[in-house]
Design a protein around this motif. Structure first.
Motif, PDB file in Angstrom:
ATOM      1  N   PHE A   1       1.987  49.031 -61.408  1.00  0.00           N
ATOM      2  CA  PHE A   1       0.799  48.838 -60.571  1.00  0.00           C
ATOM      3  C   PHE A   1      -0.502  48.857 -61.372  1.00  0.00           C
ATOM      4  CE2 PHE A   1       3.097  50.573 -56.561  1.00  0.00           C
ATOM      5  CZ  PHE A   1       3.705  49.336 -56.382  1.00  0.00           C
ATOM      6  N   GLU A   2      -0.477  49.357 -62.610  1.00  0.00           N
ATOM      7  CA  GLU A   2      -1.680  49.298 -63.446  1.00  0.00           C
ATOM      8  C   GLU A   2      -2.117  47.855 -63.687  1.00  0.00           C
ATOM      9  OE1 GLU A   2      -0.827  51.517 -66.990  1.00  0.00           O
ATOM     10  OE2 GLU A   2      -1.115  53.447 -65.977  1.00  0.00           O
ATOM     11  N   ARG A   3      -1.173  46.920 -63.613  1.00  0.00           N
ATOM     12  CA  ARG A   3      -1.472  45.493 -63.785  1.00  0.00           C
ATOM     13  C   ARG A   3      -1.823  44.835 -62.453  1.00  0.00           C
ATOM     14  NH1 ARG A   3       3.451  46.081 -67.172  1.00  0.00           N
ATOM     15  NH2 ARG A   3       4.560  45.502 -65.297  1.00  0.00           N
ATOM     16  N   GLY A   4      -1.796  45.599 -61.374  1.00  0.00           N
ATOM     17  CA  GLY A   4      -2.120  45.072 -60.053  1.00  0.00           C
ATOM     18  C   GLY A   4      -0.910  45.051 -59.148  1.00  0.00           C
ATOM     19  N   SER A   5      -1.099  44.480 -57.988  1.00  0.00           N
ATOM     20  CA  SER A   5      -0.010  44.442 -57.004  1.00  0.00           C
ATOM     21  C   SER A   5       1.062  43.452 -57.433  1.00  0.00           C
ATOM     22  CB  SER A   5      -0.565  44.084 -55.630  1.00  0.00           C
ATOM     23  OG  SER A   5      -1.211  42.827 -55.693  1.00  0.00           O
TER      24      SER A   5
ATOM     25  N   SER B   1       7.385  54.704 -63.420  1.00  0.00           N
ATOM     26  CA  SER B   1       7.615  53.282 -63.675  1.00  0.00           C
ATOM     27  C   SER B   1       6.779  52.407 -62.751  1.00  0.00           C
ATOM     28  CB  SER B   1       9.099  52.936 -63.543  1.00  0.00           C
ATOM     29  OG  SER B   1       9.512  52.939 -62.190  1.00  0.00           O
ATOM     30  N   TRP B   2       6.737  52.747 -61.461  1.00  0.00           N
ATOM     31  CA  TRP B   2       5.934  51.959 -60.522  1.00  0.00           C
ATOM     32  C   TRP B   2       4.444  52.120 -60.807  1.00  0.00           C
ATOM     33  CZ3 TRP B   2       7.929  48.039 -58.307  1.00  0.00           C
ATOM     34  CH2 TRP B   2       9.257  48.043 -57.888  1.00  0.00           C
ATOM     35  N   GLU B   3       4.044  53.308 -61.232  1.00  0.00           N
ATOM     36  CA  GLU B   3       2.646  53.525 -61.582  1.00  0.00           C
ATOM     37  C   GLU B   3       2.237  52.604 -62.731  1.00  0.00           C
ATOM     38  OE1 GLU B   3      -0.146  57.449 -61.731  1.00  0.00           O
ATOM     39  OE2 GLU B   3       1.797  57.592 -62.720  1.00  0.00           O
ATOM     40  N   ALA B   4       3.105  52.479 -63.744  1.00  0.00           N
ATOM     41  CA  ALA B   4       2.825  51.590 -64.879  1.00  0.00           C
ATOM     42  C   ALA B   4       2.782  50.131 -64.431  1.00  0.00           C
ATOM     43  CB  ALA B   4       3.886  51.789 -65.964  1.00  0.00           C
TER      44      ALA B   4
ATOM     45  N   ALA C   1       0.161  47.394 -54.018  1.00  0.00           N
ATOM     46  CA  ALA C   1       0.148  48.368 -55.122  1.00  0.00           C
ATOM     47  C   ALA C   1      -0.076  49.781 -54.576  1.00  0.00           C
ATOM     48  CB  ALA C   1      -0.902  48.007 -56.171  1.00  0.00           C
TER      49      ALA C   1
ATOM     50  N   LEU D   1       1.223  53.076 -54.346  1.00  0.00           N
ATOM     51  CA  LEU D   1       2.201  53.976 -54.956  1.00  0.00           C
ATOM     52  C   LEU D   1       2.650  55.069 -54.002  1.00  0.00           C
ATOM     53  CD1 LEU D   1       3.799  54.741 -57.485  1.00  0.00           C
ATOM     54  CD2 LEU D   1       1.819  56.105 -58.207  1.00  0.00           C
TER      55      LEU D   1
END
Length: 143
Positions: free
Chosen positions: A64-68, A59-62, A25, A27
């Motif tokens: 990664f909010e759920r984890g790797s 999009s990747w930030e969103a 995760a 970023l």
């Protein structure tokens, strides 16, 4: 835009770094792999096309909010020339359950050689029904 580290190696090394960044995760590490061109493209499974650093980063930030994200590319088919490389891969996703999946992900990763080294220009992933096809072994060449 911050100065990006030069990656001289190969498109294969950038691809390895891409999946490694997903698994951590990371970023910043992930975004450092993308070309500096504003026309870069990312399409996540079932999602709209994203163009440019800001949209792709968000999009990747969103995600990664759920984890790797634990994705392993398998069944690589690559075409290369001096300035670009296109990788078609089947992605295995470890979602933490032991249940066998009735889907798999097909991805196309396009890399370009820039003055600062190899970079990602496009990542396009889509969900495919059923189990992944068995890997077809390439024929051996006798010398």
């Amino acid at each position: 835009m911050p100065v990006k580290k030069q990656l001289n190696g190969s498109a294969d090394e950038v691809e390895s770094a891409f999946y490694d960044a997903l698994s951590r995760a990371d970023l910043e590490g992930l975004m450092a792999l993308w070309a500096e061109d504003d026309e870069i493209v990312c399409i996540h499974p079932g999602a709209p096309r994203l163009i440019g650093h800001a949209a792709i980063r968000a999009s990747w930030e969103a995600i990664f909010e759920r984890g790797s994200v634990h994705i392993r590319p398998v069944q690589l088919h690559a075409t290369h020339n001096m300035l670009s490389s296109v990788h078609s891969v089947v992605e295995e996703v470890d979602n933490g359950s032991d249940a066998s999946q009735d889907i798999h992900i097909l991805a196309t990763n396009v890399y370009i050689k820039t003055p600062r080294g190899w970079r990602i220009a496009t990542h396009h992933a889509s969900i495919a029904a059923g189990k992944p096809p068995p890997e077809i072994l390439k024929a051996s060449v006798l010398h």
